[in-house]
Design a protein around this motif. Structure first.
Motif, PDB file in Angstrom:
ATOM      1  N   ARG A  12       0.871  -1.208   0.100  1.00 28.82           N
ATOM      2  CA  ARG A  12      -0.052  -0.107   0.096  1.00 28.82           C
ATOM      3  C   ARG A  12       0.815   1.242   0.018  1.00 28.82           C
ATOM      4  N   VAL A  13       0.488   2.391  -0.875  1.00 27.84           N
ATOM      5  CA  VAL A  13       1.151   3.609  -0.766  1.00 27.84           C
ATOM      6  C   VAL A  13       0.357   4.393   0.238  1.00 27.84           C
ATOM      7  N   PHE A  14      -0.680   4.595   0.186  1.00 27.05           N
ATOM      8  CA  PHE A  14      -1.643   5.499   1.125  1.00 27.05           C
ATOM      9  C   PHE A  14      -1.836   4.977   2.447  1.00 27.05           C
ATOM     10  N   THR A  15      -0.704   5.066   3.242  1.00 25.78           N
ATOM     11  CA  THR A  15      -0.829   4.703   4.605  1.00 25.78           C
ATOM     12  C   THR A  15      -0.686   5.991   5.471  1.00 25.78           C
ATOM     13  N   ILE A  16      -0.989   5.751   6.443  1.00 25.43           N
ATOM     14  CA  ILE A  16      -0.818   6.745   7.576  1.00 25.43           C
ATOM     15  C   ILE A  16       0.635   7.045   7.667  1.00 25.43           C
ATOM     16  N   PRO A  17       1.517   6.160   7.947  1.00 30.50           N
ATOM     17  CA  PRO A  17       2.962   6.586   8.052  1.00 30.50           C
ATOM     18  C   PRO A  17       3.463   7.123   6.672  1.00 30.50           C
ATOM     19  N   ASN A  18       3.197   6.627   5.570  1.00 28.45           N
ATOM     20  CA  ASN A  18       3.596   7.163   4.384  1.00 28.45           C
ATOM     21  C   ASN A  18       2.914   8.880   4.157  1.00 28.45           C
ATOM     22  N   ASP A  55       8.752  12.294  12.680  1.00 29.96           N
ATOM     23  CA  ASP A  55       9.691  11.283  12.134  1.00 29.96           C
ATOM     24  C   ASP A  55       9.798  10.071  13.001  1.00 29.96           C
ATOM     25  N   TYR A  56       9.551  10.204  14.436  1.00 28.88           N
ATOM     26  CA  TYR A  56       9.418   9.167  15.222  1.00 28.88           C
ATOM     27  C   TYR A  56       8.061   8.499  14.990  1.00 28.88           C
ATOM     28  N   LEU A  57       6.946   9.205  14.921  1.00 32.84           N
ATOM     29  CA  LEU A  57       5.586   8.747  14.769  1.00 32.84           C
ATOM     30  C   LEU A  57       5.348   7.758  13.656  1.00 32.84           C
ATOM     31  N   ASP A  58       5.923   8.170  12.521  1.00 28.61           N
ATOM     32  CA  ASP A  58       5.602   7.371  11.297  1.00 28.61           C
ATOM     33  C   ASP A  58       6.282   6.022  11.325  1.00 28.61           C
ATOM     34  N   GLY A  59       7.594   6.053  12.044  1.00 26.71           N
ATOM     35  CA  GLY A  59       8.218   4.858  12.050  1.00 26.71           C
ATOM     36  C   GLY A  59       7.479   3.857  13.054  1.00 26.71           C
ATOM     37  N   TYR A  60       7.310   4.413  14.165  1.00 29.78           N
ATOM     38  CA  TYR A  60       6.349   3.885  15.124  1.00 29.78           C
ATOM     39  C   TYR A  60       5.121   3.139  14.698  1.00 29.78           C
ATOM     40  N   LEU A  61       4.386   3.943  13.971  1.00 30.49           N
ATOM     41  CA  LEU A  61       2.968   3.572  13.562  1.00 30.49           C
ATOM     42  C   LEU A  61       3.146   2.331  12.212  1.00 30.49           C
ATOM     43  N   ALA A  62       4.267   2.534  11.483  1.00 28.71           N
ATOM     44  CA  ALA A  62       4.698   1.605  10.483  1.00 28.71           C
ATOM     45  C   ALA A  62       4.795   0.168  11.035  1.00 28.71           C
ATOM     46  N   ARG A  63       5.645   0.315  12.211  1.00 27.14           N
ATOM     47  CA  ARG A  63       5.940  -1.136  12.821  1.00 27.14           C
ATOM     48  C   ARG A  63       4.756  -1.586  13.500  1.00 27.14           C
ATOM     49  N   ARG A  64       3.939  -0.773  14.390  1.00 26.03           N
ATOM     50  CA  ARG A  64       3.101  -1.114  15.158  1.00 26.03           C
ATOM     51  C   ARG A  64       1.736  -1.665  14.268  1.00 26.03           C
ATOM     52  N   TRP A  65       1.523  -0.945  13.194  1.00 27.11           N
ATOM     53  CA  TRP A  65       0.488  -1.599  12.216  1.00 27.11           C
ATOM     54  C   TRP A  65       0.796  -2.379  11.134  1.00 27.11           C
ATOM     55  N   ARG A  70       7.643  -0.338   0.734  1.00 24.16           N
ATOM     56  CA  ARG A  70       8.889   0.280  -0.007  1.00 24.16           C
ATOM     57  C   ARG A  70       8.813   1.885  -0.156  1.00 24.16           C
ATOM     58  N   VAL A  71       7.676   2.329  -0.415  1.00 24.83           N
ATOM     59  CA  VAL A  71       7.491   3.731  -0.459  1.00 24.83           C
ATOM     60  C   VAL A  71       8.026   4.559   0.842  1.00 24.83           C
ATOM     61  N   GLY A  72       7.467   3.934   2.024  1.00 24.87           N
ATOM     62  CA  GLY A  72       7.794   4.434   3.243  1.00 24.87           C
ATOM     63  C   GLY A  72       9.232   4.396   3.566  1.00 24.87           C
ATOM     64  N   GLN A  73      10.115   3.316   2.982  1.00 18.80           N
ATOM     65  CA  GLN A  73      11.540   3.032   3.107  1.00 18.80           C
ATOM     66  C   GLN A  73      12.402   4.129   2.502  1.00 18.80           C
ATOM     67  N   LEU A  74      11.580   4.656   1.224  1.00 12.72           N
ATOM     68  CA  LEU A  74      12.274   5.846   0.445  1.00 12.72           C
ATOM     69  C   LEU A  74      11.992   7.143   0.950  1.00 12.72           C
ATOM     70  N   LEU A  75      10.580   7.509   1.435  1.00 11.42           N
ATOM     71  CA  LEU A  75      10.216   8.702   1.685  1.00 11.42           C
ATOM     72  C   LEU A  75      10.712   9.334   3.213  1.00 11.42           C
ATOM     73  N   ASP A  76      10.839   7.928   4.236  1.00 10.36           N
ATOM     74  CA  ASP A  76      11.272   8.541   5.423  1.00 10.36           C
ATOM     75  C   ASP A  76      12.889   9.069   5.494  1.00 10.36           C
ATOM     76  N   PRO A  77      13.574   8.450   5.132  1.00 15.27           N
ATOM     77  CA  PRO A  77      15.044   8.692   5.026  1.00 15.27           C
ATOM     78  C   PRO A  77      15.034  10.025   4.089  1.00 15.27           C
ATOM     79  N   LEU A  78      14.419  10.060   2.929  1.00 15.16           N
ATOM     80  CA  LEU A  78      14.450  11.246   2.079  1.00 15.16           C
ATOM     81  C   LEU A  78      14.188  12.578   2.764  1.00 15.16           C
ATOM     82  N   ALA A  79      13.113  12.588   3.614  1.00 22.04           N
ATOM     83  CA  ALA A  79      12.528  13.640   4.444  1.00 22.04           C
ATOM     84  C   ALA A  79      13.470  13.964   5.457  1.00 22.04           C
TER      85      ALA A  79
END
Length: 200
Positions: A12-18, A55-65, A70-79
């Motif tokens: 999924r691309v449209f997730t809360i963490p993304n 930055d903390y919240l999106d990683g926490y939610l991605a793991r929790r939920w 792959r999109v998140g793995q690119l967006l998070d470090p890019l941001a």
């Protein structure tokens, strides 16, 4: 130091963490405008603080939920990288941090870009598992920059902000380069391992 779990768990691309990571990206030009054009430091500090929390919240939610994507793995470090780069450039232009410090941080990102390019060329790998150490370094820097910006003034509180800001900076830079050493060791091990499909 162990790497964090980064296996893709969803397509999924449209997730809360993304969405949180994407909103952080949108905040980068806003931050530059606030610092360099308007010099609205209070609003810029608030924006940096919100960015650090998300930055903390999106990683926490991605793991929790179970929404590591792959999109998140690119967006998070890019941001993260864009916020750090634009912030140090802005603070350098405002004469809040010295040029040598900017060069030290940019050099680390240039070095890591070379590491990733080597992995991509040799093994088709586009990234390494994230170390908690690397995330800690980013967190220190994201805490440091609002404090340094706040410290650009006179009085007791700005002085204290400068002191704590530079404390976070020193730890952040040290951890940033230490993480680079660990990523280098990861790369060495990956390249030393025979590629899949090849005979040993």
């Amino acid at each position: 130091m162990k790497a964090q779990e980064t296996a893709v768990q969803t397509d999924r691309v449209f997730t809360i963490p993304n969405i949180l990571s994407f909103l952080r990206l949108l905040g980068v030009p806003v931050f530059l405008w606030l610092v360099l054009v308007k010099e609205a430091d209070t609003l810029a500090i608030i924006l940096l603080a919100v960015s650090g929390f998300t930055d903390y919240l999106d990683g926490y939610l991605a793991r929790r939920w179970n929404q590591i994507s792959r999109v998140g793995q690119l967006l998070d470090p890019l941001a993260d990288r864009l916020y750090i780069l634009t912030t140090i450039v802005a603070l350098t232009l405002r004469d809040i941090i010295p040029l040598w410090f900017t060069i030290l941080l940019v050099a680390r990102d240039v070095y890591m870009t070379g590491i990733v390019a080597l992995l991509r060329a040799r093994r088709g790998i586009t990234g390494l598992p994230v170390h908690f150490l690397g995330k800690s370094a980013t967190a220190c820097l994201l805490y440091a920059f609002p404090l340094l910006l706040w410290g650009d003034g006179d009085g007791t509180l700005p002085m204290l902000a400068r002191v704590f800001g530079w404390a976070f900076v020193i730890w952040g830079v040290a951890l940033y380069w230490w993480a680079a050493v660990l990523y280098t060791e990861q790369t060495r091990k990956v390249l030393a391992t025979p590629a899949a499909g090849r005979n040993s």
